[in-house]
Scaffold this active site. Structure first.
Site, PDB file in Angstrom:
ATOM      1  N   GLU A 148      50.995  23.934  57.615  1.00  0.00           N
ATOM      2  CA  GLU A 148      50.684  25.146  56.848  1.00  0.00           C
ATOM      3  C   GLU A 148      51.338  26.373  57.488  1.00  0.00           C
ATOM      4  O   GLU A 148      51.803  27.271  56.792  1.00  0.00           O
ATOM      5  CB  GLU A 148      49.168  25.340  56.766  1.00  0.00           C
ATOM      6  CG  GLU A 148      48.488  24.297  55.919  1.00  0.00           C
ATOM      7  CD  GLU A 148      46.988  24.466  55.900  1.00  0.00           C
ATOM      8  OE1 GLU A 148      46.468  24.808  54.823  1.00  0.00           O
ATOM      9  OE2 GLU A 148      46.354  24.275  56.953  1.00  0.00           O
ATOM     10  N   ILE A 151      40.398  31.011  55.643  1.00  0.00           N
ATOM     11  CA  ILE A 151      40.548  32.083  54.665  1.00  0.00           C
ATOM     12  C   ILE A 151      39.276  32.936  54.619  1.00  0.00           C
ATOM     13  O   ILE A 151      39.324  34.086  54.196  1.00  0.00           O
ATOM     14  CB  ILE A 151      40.963  31.560  53.274  1.00  0.00           C
ATOM     15  CG1 ILE A 151      39.969  30.561  52.691  1.00  0.00           C
ATOM     16  CG2 ILE A 151      42.365  30.983  53.330  1.00  0.00           C
ATOM     17  CD1 ILE A 151      40.298  30.127  51.252  1.00  0.00           C
ATOM     18  N   GLU A 152      38.167  32.389  55.089  1.00  0.00           N
ATOM     19  CA  GLU A 152      36.935  33.174  55.192  1.00  0.00           C
ATOM     20  C   GLU A 152      37.117  34.336  56.166  1.00  0.00           C
ATOM     21  O   GLU A 152      36.713  35.469  55.896  1.00  0.00           O
ATOM     22  CB  GLU A 152      35.767  32.301  55.670  1.00  0.00           C
ATOM     23  CG  GLU A 152      35.366  31.219  54.701  1.00  0.00           C
ATOM     24  CD  GLU A 152      36.103  29.886  54.910  1.00  0.00           C
ATOM     25  OE1 GLU A 152      37.288  29.894  55.300  1.00  0.00           O
ATOM     26  OE2 GLU A 152      35.480  28.845  54.645  1.00  0.00           O
ATOM     27  N   LYS A 185      43.600  29.964  47.868  1.00  0.00           N
ATOM     28  CA  LYS A 185      44.644  29.164  48.510  1.00  0.00           C
ATOM     29  C   LYS A 185      44.995  28.017  47.559  1.00  0.00           C
ATOM     30  O   LYS A 185      44.253  27.045  47.461  1.00  0.00           O
ATOM     31  CB  LYS A 185      44.115  28.634  49.845  1.00  0.00           C
ATOM     32  CG  LYS A 185      45.099  27.880  50.674  1.00  0.00           C
ATOM     33  CD  LYS A 185      44.451  27.526  52.009  1.00  0.00           C
ATOM     34  CE  LYS A 185      45.449  26.871  52.926  1.00  0.00           C
ATOM     35  NZ  LYS A 185      44.856  26.616  54.245  1.00  0.00           N
TER      36      LYS A 185
END
Length: 119
Positions: A21, A72-73, A99
């Site tokens: 990623e 992503i939090e 995402k």
């Protein structure tokens, strides 16, 4: 109070737990729902004293395209805190990060989280 909504702000970034990623990167989408104290700006039609959403966009962009985060939090919380700090008239910021290419063992449209700050 009034609400400003910025939807589908798109940025290329390299967030996630997996090394792939970070290496490949992907597009992330951010929605910001900002609850704002109206005060003088609305009465006087004054851009100087309101939440300038062009500036808000650049705040979001700087964070999302900045250093890598695993979650992503955490990204959403950082955006919410930055916006409420930059614009004290924001009473609540609900930030959603999507995402699309989450590494899951199946087919899905996207994974998203929403953080509300302050709680």
């Amino acid at each position: 109070m009034y609400v400003i909504r910025m939807q589908n702000c798109a940025f290329f970034a390299r967030h996630g737990v997996l090394d792939e990623e970070e290496a490949l990167g992907q597009r992330f989408y951010v929605d910001a729902e900002l609850t704002v104290e109206p005060g003088r700006p609305l009465e006087e039609d004054s851009i100087e004293d309101t939440v300038n959403y062009g500036v808000a966009f650049t705040v979001i962009e700087k964070i999302v395209t900045g250093h890598r985060r695993f979650l992503i939090e955490a990204l959403a919380l950082e955006v919410a805190k930055a916006l409420t700090s930059r614009f004290p008239q924001i009473r609540k910021a609900a930030i959603t990060v999507r995402k699309p290419n989450a590494p899951v063992p199946g087919v899905l449209d996207h994974v998203e989280v929403t953080i509300v700050w302050p709680e």
